[in-house]
Motif scaffolding. Structure first.
Motif, PDB file in Angstrom:
ATOM      1  N   TRP A 220       0.634  -1.294  -0.019  1.00 21.87           N
ATOM      2  CA  TRP A 220      -0.066  -0.036   0.098  1.00 21.87           C
ATOM      3  C   TRP A 220       0.732   1.307   0.063  1.00 21.87           C
ATOM      4  O   TRP A 220       0.221   2.482  -0.064  1.00 21.87           O
ATOM      5  CB  TRP A 220      -1.078   0.018   0.962  1.00 21.87           C
ATOM      6  CG  TRP A 220      -0.391  -0.261   2.458  1.00 21.87           C
ATOM      7  CD1 TRP A 220      -0.390  -1.625   3.045  1.00 21.87           C
ATOM      8  CD2 TRP A 220       0.122   0.666   3.418  1.00 21.87           C
ATOM      9  NE1 TRP A 220       0.247  -1.735   4.319  1.00 21.87           N
ATOM     10  CE2 TRP A 220       0.604  -0.329   4.533  1.00 21.87           C
ATOM     11  CE3 TRP A 220       0.313   1.915   3.416  1.00 21.87           C
ATOM     12  CZ2 TRP A 220       1.239   0.361   5.760  1.00 21.87           C
ATOM     13  CZ3 TRP A 220       0.886   2.382   4.602  1.00 21.87           C
ATOM     14  CH2 TRP A 220       1.309   1.628   5.919  1.00 21.87           C
ATOM     15  N   TRP A 221       2.234   1.125   0.087  1.00 20.61           N
ATOM     16  CA  TRP A 221       2.882   2.324  -0.213  1.00 20.61           C
ATOM     17  C   TRP A 221       2.692   3.018  -1.455  1.00 20.61           C
ATOM     18  O   TRP A 221       2.690   4.202  -1.572  1.00 20.61           O
ATOM     19  CB  TRP A 221       4.619   2.064   0.318  1.00 20.61           C
ATOM     20  CG  TRP A 221       4.692   1.926   1.524  1.00 20.61           C
ATOM     21  CD1 TRP A 221       4.003   2.231   2.855  1.00 20.61           C
ATOM     22  CD2 TRP A 221       6.109   1.767   2.336  1.00 20.61           C
ATOM     23  NE1 TRP A 221       4.760   2.390   4.059  1.00 20.61           N
ATOM     24  CE2 TRP A 221       6.116   2.117   3.770  1.00 20.61           C
ATOM     25  CE3 TRP A 221       7.335   1.709   1.732  1.00 20.61           C
ATOM     26  CZ2 TRP A 221       7.310   2.108   4.412  1.00 20.61           C
ATOM     27  CZ3 TRP A 221       8.532   1.653   2.393  1.00 20.61           C
ATOM     28  CH2 TRP A 221       8.365   1.791   3.974  1.00 20.61           C
ATOM     29  N   TYR A 222       2.843   2.142  -2.370  1.00 19.13           N
ATOM     30  CA  TYR A 222       2.825   2.585  -3.832  1.00 19.13           C
ATOM     31  C   TYR A 222       1.781   2.195  -4.685  1.00 19.13           C
ATOM     32  O   TYR A 222       1.392   2.808  -5.641  1.00 19.13           O
ATOM     33  CB  TYR A 222       3.990   1.744  -4.562  1.00 19.13           C
ATOM     34  CG  TYR A 222       5.483   2.335  -4.073  1.00 19.13           C
ATOM     35  CD1 TYR A 222       5.883   3.654  -4.654  1.00 19.13           C
ATOM     36  CD2 TYR A 222       6.333   1.464  -3.451  1.00 19.13           C
ATOM     37  CE1 TYR A 222       7.145   4.150  -4.206  1.00 19.13           C
ATOM     38  CE2 TYR A 222       7.594   2.227  -2.797  1.00 19.13           C
ATOM     39  CZ  TYR A 222       8.031   3.551  -3.425  1.00 19.13           C
ATOM     40  OH  TYR A 222       9.023   4.199  -3.206  1.00 19.13           O
TER      41      TYR A 222
ATOM     42  N   LYS B  91      -5.553  -1.159  -0.535  1.00 21.37           N
ATOM     43  CA  LYS B  91      -5.896  -0.432   0.773  1.00 21.37           C
ATOM     44  C   LYS B  91      -4.975  -0.486   1.795  1.00 21.37           C
ATOM     45  O   LYS B  91      -4.626  -1.624   2.404  1.00 21.37           O
ATOM     46  CB  LYS B  91      -7.511  -0.801   1.072  1.00 21.37           C
ATOM     47  CG  LYS B  91      -8.524  -0.575  -0.019  1.00 21.37           C
ATOM     48  CD  LYS B  91      -9.685  -0.826   0.352  1.00 21.37           C
ATOM     49  CE  LYS B  91     -10.662  -0.328  -0.502  1.00 21.37           C
ATOM     50  NZ  LYS B  91     -12.042  -0.708  -0.302  1.00 21.37           N
ATOM     51  N   PRO B  92      -4.651   0.642   2.436  1.00 20.28           N
ATOM     52  CA  PRO B  92      -3.917   0.500   3.609  1.00 20.28           C
ATOM     53  C   PRO B  92      -4.537  -0.100   4.767  1.00 20.28           C
ATOM     54  O   PRO B  92      -5.831   0.030   5.085  1.00 20.28           O
ATOM     55  CB  PRO B  92      -3.341   1.835   4.038  1.00 20.28           C
ATOM     56  CG  PRO B  92      -4.538   2.768   3.229  1.00 20.28           C
ATOM     57  CD  PRO B  92      -5.147   1.896   1.980  1.00 20.28           C
TER      58      PRO B  92
ATOM     59  N   ASN C 165       2.465   6.888  -1.876  1.00 12.78           N
ATOM     60  CA  ASN C 165       1.343   7.672  -1.155  1.00 12.78           C
ATOM     61  C   ASN C 165       1.592   8.993  -0.444  1.00 12.78           C
ATOM     62  O   ASN C 165       0.695   9.520  -0.136  1.00 12.78           O
ATOM     63  CB  ASN C 165       0.687   6.607   0.068  1.00 12.78           C
ATOM     64  CG  ASN C 165       1.607   6.293   1.093  1.00 12.78           C
ATOM     65  OD1 ASN C 165       2.670   7.039   1.247  1.00 12.78           O
ATOM     66  ND2 ASN C 165       1.328   5.304   1.695  1.00 12.78           N
ATOM     67  N   GLY C 166       2.938   9.417  -0.618  1.00  7.40           N
ATOM     68  CA  GLY C 166       3.349  10.469  -0.187  1.00  7.40           C
ATOM     69  C   GLY C 166       3.748  10.783   0.925  1.00  7.40           C
ATOM     70  O   GLY C 166       4.014  11.996   1.626  1.00  7.40           O
ATOM     71  N   HIS C 167       3.714   9.727   1.889  1.00 11.29           N
ATOM     72  CA  HIS C 167       3.879   9.693   3.343  1.00 11.29           C
ATOM     73  C   HIS C 167       5.196   9.180   3.741  1.00 11.29           C
ATOM     74  O   HIS C 167       5.956   8.638   3.031  1.00 11.29           O
ATOM     75  CB  HIS C 167       2.786   8.970   4.246  1.00 11.29           C
ATOM     76  CG  HIS C 167       1.694   9.464   4.102  1.00 11.29           C
ATOM     77  ND1 HIS C 167       0.938  10.415   4.577  1.00 11.29           N
ATOM     78  CD2 HIS C 167       0.399   8.781   3.646  1.00 11.29           C
ATOM     79  CE1 HIS C 167      -0.316  10.776   4.401  1.00 11.29           C
ATOM     80  NE2 HIS C 167      -0.811   9.636   4.049  1.00 11.29           N
ATOM     81  N   VAL C 168       5.663   9.712   4.880  1.00 12.65           N
ATOM     82  CA  VAL C 168       7.156   9.483   5.299  1.00 12.65           C
ATOM     83  C   VAL C 168       7.141   8.091   6.026  1.00 12.65           C
ATOM     84  O   VAL C 168       6.268   7.759   6.716  1.00 12.65           O
ATOM     85  CB  VAL C 168       7.737  10.626   6.041  1.00 12.65           C
ATOM     86  CG1 VAL C 168       9.065  10.141   6.769  1.00 12.65           C
ATOM     87  CG2 VAL C 168       7.730  11.926   5.356  1.00 12.65           C
ATOM     88  N   ILE C 169       8.239   7.495   5.731  1.00 15.11           N
ATOM     89  CA  ILE C 169       8.329   6.250   6.786  1.00 15.11           C
ATOM     90  C   ILE C 169       8.099   6.386   7.815  1.00 15.11           C
ATOM     91  O   ILE C 169       8.411   7.350   8.761  1.00 15.11           O
ATOM     92  CB  ILE C 169      10.043   5.876   6.456  1.00 15.11           C
ATOM     93  CG1 ILE C 169      10.326   5.282   5.068  1.00 15.11           C
ATOM     94  CG2 ILE C 169      10.261   4.378   7.402  1.00 15.11           C
ATOM     95  CD1 ILE C 169      12.000   5.201   4.884  1.00 15.11           C
TER      96      ILE C 169
END
Length: 349
Positions: free
Chosen positions: A8-10, A15-16, A171-175
């Motif tokens: 779900w990262w990419y 769905k996360p 998804n534009g979020h940080v680790i």
């Protein structure tokens, strides 16, 4: 251990989990820590440093980009050395890579680049590695750092961010909530150029996140490149069982199909995976059962121990598809200008 990348990262269709938003505080902490590292004033070692990195965890095309720039530097009469941390290896102090070194000690990317005829220094401490290069090799006049865009203990004269055209920034979020090592805003001012790499012939899509990186502030030049086969390795028209333990295996499989290989089966392993005897036997059996050839990337075969007869015998049964970076003429001219500015403006040469 390599980070296992959640689908779900990419993948927008994956769905996360419901608990993914709970990772936001950890992402905030990770972003702040990386932003602090980015803001450091790095030390200089007397010769220019060109860094090829990315904004995300996982593969984006850094290694072929490093090889491409190294070849350009050599063609201009320079003597570059590659500096890498040796991801996945056990080396802890500055160490030159030799033909006898295994991926278990120096990492697969270091072995791959050394196999291209380039001097490679492995050092998790990039500053210590750069200083060792200068101390050992007076002939080296440029350091080309593979990864380490967020590592600023060593000053960079040119920082190039490589972006995978298909995967972008996920998804534009940080680790750990997403693949970014820090927010795009946190990277502002620390990236000198963006190189968008694709595995197809089409142009890279312009996304809002990519535009944010390129348009700034401050704005940075955008270059475009493609990963292409350096040769077809006799695979055009051949029946192939392909396997890959890299960050983006689909790029490899698509490249095989693009050169006309009949990819009848694939097997995916985790990035930097060390192939066991059982797995090698299974792959060989898959090829025999399908009357096909095994095909792998250079990086996967670089992971096989050069001192192991069994592992090298397996490598001999695999066709290796060597890849290269190809830039369009305007991007090639931009890269030439950036390299020249980095070298002549560094005050080191």
């Amino acid at each position: 251990m390599p980070l296992e990348e959640p689908a779900w990262w990419y993948d927008a269709e994956a769905k996360p989990p419901l608990w993914a938003p709970l990772l936001a505080p950890a992402s905030w902490v990770y972003n702040r820590a990386t932003a602090r590292r980015l803001s450091r004033t790095g030390a200089r070692v007397g010769i220019p440093v060109i860094c090829v990195g990315n904004l995300t965890a996982g593969g984006s095309g850094k290694t072929p980009t490093v090889a491409y720039i190294a070849e350009r530097l050599v063609a201009r009469g320079h003597r570059p050395a590659i500096l890498t941390r040796g991801y996945g290896g056990t080396v802890r102090g500055p160490t030159w890579v030799t033909a006898e070194a295994s991926a278990r000690s120096v990492g697969d990317e270091a072995r791959l680049l050394h196999g291209r005829g380039l001097p490679v220094m492995v050092s998790p401490d990039r500053l210590a590695g750069a200083r060792q290069i200068v101390a050992d090799r007076a002939d080296i006049d440029v350091i080309l750092m593979d990864d380490g865009l967020q590592n600023r203990r060593l000053a960079h004269d040119l920082s190039i961010a490589v972006v995978d055209a298909a995967r972008g920034f996920g998804n534009g979020h940080v680790i750990p909530r997403g693949p970014l090592r820090a927010s795009i805003a946190a990277h502002a001012g620390y990236v000198d150029a963006a190189l968008v790499v694709s595995s197809g012939s089409g142009a890279a899509p312009e996304t809002p996140r990519l535009a944010q990186l390129i348009d700034g502030p401050p704005p940075v030049p955008k270059m475009s490149g493609r990963i292409v086969p350096a040769e077809d390795a006799g695979l055009a028209g051949a029946r192939v069982v392909a396997f890959a333990g890299i960050a983006n295996p689909d790029r490899f499989f698509d490249t095989l199909r693009a050169i006309g290989a009949d990819v009848i089966a694939t097997r995916v392993f985790k990035d930097h995976h060390a192939f066991t005897a059982g797995e090698r036997a299974q792959l060989s059996e898959m090829a025999r059962d399908n009357d096909a050839r095994l095909a792998a990337t250079e990086k996967d075969l670089a992971r096989l121990d050069p001192a192991s007869g069994a592992e090298q015998a397996f490598a001999a049964t695999c066709a290796t598809l060597k890849i290269a970076l190809a830039l369009d003429p305007p991007s090639d001219a931009t890269l030439e200008r950036l390299i020249n500015a980095a070298i002549t403006g560094s005050g080191s040469v």
